[in-house]
Each structure stands twice: as structure tokens, then as C-alpha cells.
Write an enzyme that holds these catalytic residues in place. Structure first.
Site, short mmCIF file in Angstrom:
data_model
loop_
_atom_site.label_atom_id
_atom_site.label_comp_id
_atom_site.label_asym_id
_atom_site.label_seq_id
_atom_site.Cartn_x
_atom_site.Cartn_y
_atom_site.Cartn_z
N GLY A 71 0.76 -1.25 0.00
CA GLY A 71 0.00 0.00 0.00
C GLY A 71 0.78 1.28 0.00
N ARG A 123 -5.82 3.28 -15.85
CA ARG A 123 -5.86 4.01 -14.57
C ARG A 123 -6.50 5.40 -14.67
NH1 ARG A 123 -2.39 5.26 -11.53
NH2 ARG A 123 -3.31 4.44 -9.63
N CYS A 152 -13.28 4.04 -28.58
CA CYS A 152 -14.55 4.75 -28.77
C CYS A 152 -15.27 5.00 -27.45
CB CYS A 152 -15.42 3.97 -29.72
SG CYS A 152 -14.59 3.72 -31.27
N PRO A 193 4.57 -5.16 -0.85
CA PRO A 193 4.53 -3.99 -1.72
C PRO A 193 4.40 -4.37 -3.19
CG PRO A 193 6.78 -4.50 -1.15
CD PRO A 193 5.94 -5.50 -0.42
N ARG A 204 3.12 -1.53 -5.95
CA ARG A 204 3.37 -0.26 -6.64
C ARG A 204 4.72 0.36 -6.29
NH1 ARG A 204 -1.27 2.90 -7.96
NH2 ARG A 204 -2.31 1.77 -6.29
N TYR A 226 -9.72 5.48 -12.34
CA TYR A 226 -9.55 6.16 -11.04
C TYR A 226 -9.34 7.66 -11.19
CZ TYR A 226 -7.89 1.34 -10.14
OH TYR A 226 -7.73 -0.02 -10.09
N1 LLP Z 1 -1.53 -6.98 -0.68
C1 LLP Z 1 -2.84 -7.13 -0.97
C2 LLP Z 1 -3.63 -8.09 -0.21
C3 LLP Z 1 -3.43 -6.34 -1.98
O1 LLP Z 1 -4.72 -6.45 -2.24
C4 LLP Z 1 -2.63 -5.42 -2.69
C5 LLP Z 1 -3.20 -4.56 -3.75
C6 LLP Z 1 -1.26 -5.33 -2.38
C7 LLP Z 1 -0.74 -6.12 -1.35
C8 LLP Z 1 -0.33 -4.40 -3.09
O2 LLP Z 1 -0.66 -3.06 -2.90
P1 LLP Z 1 0.34 -1.91 -3.39
O3 LLP Z 1 1.60 -2.04 -2.58
O4 LLP Z 1 0.60 -2.13 -4.84
O5 LLP Z 1 -0.38 -0.65 -3.14
N2 LLP Z 1 -5.37 -1.22 -9.63
C9 LLP Z 1 -5.18 -0.25 -8.59
C10 LLP Z 1 -4.49 -0.83 -7.39
C11 LLP Z 1 -5.19 -2.04 -6.80
C12 LLP Z 1 -4.48 -2.62 -5.60
C13 LLP Z 1 -5.08 -3.92 -5.18
N3 LLP Z 1 -4.44 -4.57 -4.08
C14 LLP Z 1 -4.43 0.96 -9.15
O6 LLP Z 1 -4.13 0.98 -10.35
O7 LLP Z 1 -4.17 1.91 -8.43
#
Ligand code: LLP
Length: 448
Positions: free
Chosen positions: A238, A335, A374, A297, A299, A339
Site C-alpha cells: 500500500g 488508470r 470509442c 509492496p 506499486r 480512477y
Molecule cells: N496486498 C494485498 C492483499 C493487496 O490487495 C494489494 C493490492 C497489495 C498487497 C499491493 O498493494 P500496493 O503495494 O501495490 O499498493 N489497480 C489499482 C491498485 C489495486 C491494488 C489492489 N491490491 C491501481 O491501479 O491503483
């Protein structure tokens, strides 16, 4: 930090001129920097040094095998959410004993596969799922390692679609119910309680929600350690990245205007160190209880390590607006449409160089950068202040390494884009562009 810079007026990824990569492989094209991904991984790993820890890269952010292999070779584990992701991780040489299997709706087939592969843990999100895993493990004469996902009911201050740790969300088990579900799990014949997990959301840019969530869950973790000897506490992923000033270009005029605007918006990054410090103090010594701390992690590791290269097909003026119609669409990078997310967009040829014949570069102008799909939602930037953009120009949509290609589709029967990886002065294709034949592969002529 990332490795996209202008050099001599040309946009480089590490030591490779991106225009060369686009010429060789065509556009739209995702390009990733191996050095950036490894740098992010190593910096997080170093910050976590005071803890017994495991970084489980969230494969959903970017699951190209070449990326998974880079991280597997660096020692990462993986957070997976489907059998497909586990299959990819194994194909990339990842270690199943470092894989956590998350997700609210695992199928029987997926559970069997993950049991057979001996994953580190199933992160379980409901009692119903727990019972199902117990049954499947029993039928195989195996024991399933399980962590329950806690829902700490925290507002992570992020987009509502990617907020996962508040009580309205479908994810996890409320803290009030958690001890009882653990008690049930302890009585199940084929379940081993190995940990506790949480994940409060994605693209979080403040330390407080992480710290608050850890503080809320910590007493339960302490209790679970005493009762069941759990091995790990996963804090999830996150940690957000900077989308709005992801790019540094020296002091060129068009860029510094953008920088002022971004400073006013005030989205400054939360550094890896600040994030780890916040977690460490919220853990309050918990990690000294022979407890492995996991992070998931996605992103953070890959987001700023990738760009989507796209070429301007047409410039269109309406009475109201100017549009640059590019060859990438919402099917390639959804994205912004999904979003309303902001991605920096920069030309591959630095604007000031093009204007070098003139004394001053041209002023910035407002433009919509849109795709060929489109739908009016098919945009990458609206009313964006940009240097002059011309037909044929190559643009880089920044910070597209996470949740870019993995969310691409064949909408409008557009072939999936290609992907390339840069390392130092080398670059290679890591996924071929789809051909038209791929679009109908698997379709079956009607037999009646
Ligand atoms: N762990 C779990 C259980 C998750 O559901 C997620 C992401 C992560 C880790 C990794 O989160 P990160 O570190 O990447 O924030 N498509 C969306 C993001 C969806 C995230 C879903 N879960 C976007 O483009 O912003």
C-alpha cells in the site's frame, strides 16, 4: 528514485535512448527499468534490516515473468491472488515457500494447486473459506498453513476503489470477530495457524493509517503468538508513490511551471524510511517476539520503474479544445479512466531542444491527450499544460510500471501492447505485441 532522465535532449531509461526502443519494438510499448526495480527492493530491504522480515512482492502490480525473475533472484517472496499468479511465479523461478496466497474468492482448484506447491501461507478472508480449505487439505492428507486477514477498520485516505481496510469493504475479518475465528481454526484438523495478515489499501501517502492499523492489530498479534505460536505478521502493501512529480528534468522552463503547480497540490512522498519507522514504532517491540514481519509492496517497487511509450497520431482542434490523439488507449492503461489518476506525460525529445533555433521555447498550451478507443473516458490527460505537441511525436506516460499492462485488455479488439526491459545500456523485449490472429485465438466456430 527512478532512472528516466533527459540526456542531450533525449529521454533515457538508464543508459538507453527510449526513442530507439520505440523504433525497434513499435508503440504502444511498456518499458521498465530493471535497475529502478532492484533499487527500490534493496532500499526497502535495507530499511527493514532491524526486523526479521520477508518482502512478498504483490505480483498483481506487474506480473511479467522477467520482472518476477528479477525480484525472485534478489530474494523476494511473492503475494499472489490467483493460481495463475502462482503459476507465473513458479515459471519465473520464485520459491513457493515464500508465497502468500491472498484473495476473498479462492476456488477449489486454486487451493489444491497452492497446497500441492506448498505455499508459505493462505491468507484467509472468511470462515467459509477457512472451512473449504480445511476440507480440501483433509482430502489431500495435507495441512494448510493459514493466516487470517484482519480488517482493522481504518480509513487509508486513498481512492475509494483501492481502500480495503475499512468495515464497509469486502476484505478481511473484523477485529471483534477475529479471536473467535482463530479459535475455530485451531480446532480444525487440517489447518495450521501460522500468522496474521492485513492490507488497508493502496497508494497510501501518509504514515498515520499504517501506524494506526498496526497499533490496533498489535495486541491481537501478541495474543495469537502466545496462544498459537504464530510465525508471522503481514502488514500488507500500500505504500504510495509520487505520480505528480515523478520526473526530474533539470530547470527547463516548461517543467518548472509544472513543478510549481505540483508543489501547490502538495502531494509529497512518504519515504521508505518514514514508512518503516512508523511501522517499527507502532509494533512496539512485537517483532522481538520471534515474529517475522512481512510486507506486500507492489506499486512501490515497480510503479515509477515503468513508462508507457505512445506516438501522437493526429492533432485535432475543435472550437473548444486541442487534442493529441495517441496510439495507446484506455485498453492499454486504464488508470486515468478508472480512477481519474494522474500520470505525468513527457515528450521523448526534450522541448527546449526542438526550439533551440528560437531564442525562447514556445509557451505551454493546454491539451487533452486521448486514445483511439470509442469512449470519452479514453483519456490520459485533460487540459494538461504541455509544451507544443506535434503529430509523430513520441510521448512517455510516466509511472506506468504498476497496474498498467496487467490491467490491459483487448477492448475495441486492440492487440495487447508489447513490453521491454532495460538494464544499463541493454534492452530486450519481454513480451511480444499481440497480432490480429491472437484476437480470435480460442474462439470456436459455431457447430449447430
Ligand atoms: N496486498 C494485498 C492483499 C493487496 O490487495 C494489494 C493490492 C497489495 C498487497 C499491493 O498493494 P500496493 O503495494 O501495490 O499498493 N489497480 C489499482 C491498485 C489495486 C491494488 C489492489 N491490491 C491501481 O491501479 O491503483
Amino acid at each position: 528514485m527512478h532512472s528516466f532522465r533527459y540526456r542531450g535532449g533525449k529521454l533515457y531509461c538508464e543508459d538507453v535512448d527510449l526513442a530507439r526502443v520505440a523504433e525497434k519494438f513499435g508503440t504502444p510499448l511498456y518499458v521498465y527499468s530493471a535497475g529502478t526495480i532492484l533499487d527500490h527492493y534493496r532500499r526497502l530491504d535495507a530499511a527493514l534490516a532491524p526486523l526479521q522480515h520477508l518482502i512478498c512482492y504483490a505480483a498483481k502490480a506487474n506480473s511479467n515473468r522477467a520482472i518476477l525473475k528479477l525480484l525472485a533472484d534478489a530474494g523476494a517472496g511473492f503475494d499472489i491472488v490467483s493460481a495463475g499468479e502462482l503459476f507465473r511465479v513458479l515459471a519465473a523461478g520464485g520459491d513457493p515457500a515464500k508465497c502468500t496466497f491472498a484473495g476473498v474468492g479462492k476456488s477449489g482448484e486454486e487451493i489444491e494447486y497452492a497446497l500441492d506447491q506448498r505455499v508459505y501461507s493462505f491468507n484467509v478472508e472468511s470462515e467459509a473459506e477457512l472451512e473449504y480449505i480445511d476440507k480440501i487439505a483433509g482430502a489431500k492428507n495435507l495441512r494448510a498453513p493459514v493466516a487470517l486477514r484482519a480488517n482493522p477498520d481504518i480509513d487509508p485516505h486513498t481512492h475509494e476503489y483501492i481502500s480495503t481496510g475499512s468495515r464497509e469493504n469486502k476484505f478481511g475479518i473484523a477485529l471483534g470477530q477475529l479471536p473467535a475465528v482463530y479459535e475455530r481454526a485451531a480446532k480444525m484438523r487440517n489447518i495450521d495457524i501460522v500468522g496474521v495478515q492485513m492490507h488497508i489499501g493502496s497508494q497510501i501517502t501518509e504514515a498515520a493509517p499504517f501506524a494506526d492499523a498496526v497499533t490496533k492489530v498489535a495486541p491481537i498479534v501478541r495474543d495469537l503468538k502466545t496462544k498459537y505460536g504464530i510465525k508471522f505478521f503481514s502488514i500488507g502493501g500500500g505504500l504510495g508513490i509520487v505520480y505528480e512529480s515523478s520526473f526530474e528534468s533539470g530547470v527547463k522552463e516548461w517543467w518548472s511551471v509544472g513543478r510549481d503547480r505540483r508543489a501547490r497540490r502538495g502531494t509529497m512522498p512518504l519515504s521508505i524510511q518514514q514508512y518503516v519507522d512508523a511501522i517499527l514504532s507502532a509494533l512496539g517491540g512485537l517483532h522481538n517476539l520471534k515474529l517475522r514481519i512481512l510486507l506486500e509492496p507492489g506499486r512501490l517497487l515497480v510503479g515509477n520503474a515503468g513508462v508507457l511509450l505512445t506516438r501522437v497520431r493526429y492533432i485535432k482542434h475543435t472550437g473548444e479544445k486541442k487534442f493529441a490523439i495517441v496510439d495507446a488507449g484506455m485498453n492499454d492503461l486504464i488508470r486515468p479512466a478508472l480512477y481519474h489518476s494522474y500520470h505525468e506525460i513527457v515528450p521523448a525529445q526534450e522541448p527546449i531542444c526542438r526550439a533551440s533555433a528560437a531564442a525562447d521555447p514556445k509557451p505551454l498550451e493546454k491539451i487533452d491527450i486521448v486514445g483511439p478507443v470509442c469512449e470519452s473516458g479514453d483519456f490520459f490527460a485533460l487540459d494538461r499544460e504541455m509544451p507544443e505537441i506535434c503529430e509523430g511525436d513520441l510521448l512517455a506516460i510516466m509511472s506506468a510500471g504498476a497496474y498498467g499492462f496487467v490491467m490491459a485488455s483487448n477492448y475495441n479488439s486492440r492487440p495487447l501492447p508489447a513490453e521491454a526491459l532495460v538494464s544499463g545500456d541493454k534492452f530486450a523485449l519481454i513480451r511480444e505485441r499481440q497480432a490480429w490472429e491472437d484476437l480470435i485465438r480460442g474462439e470456436i466456430d459455431l457447430q449447430f
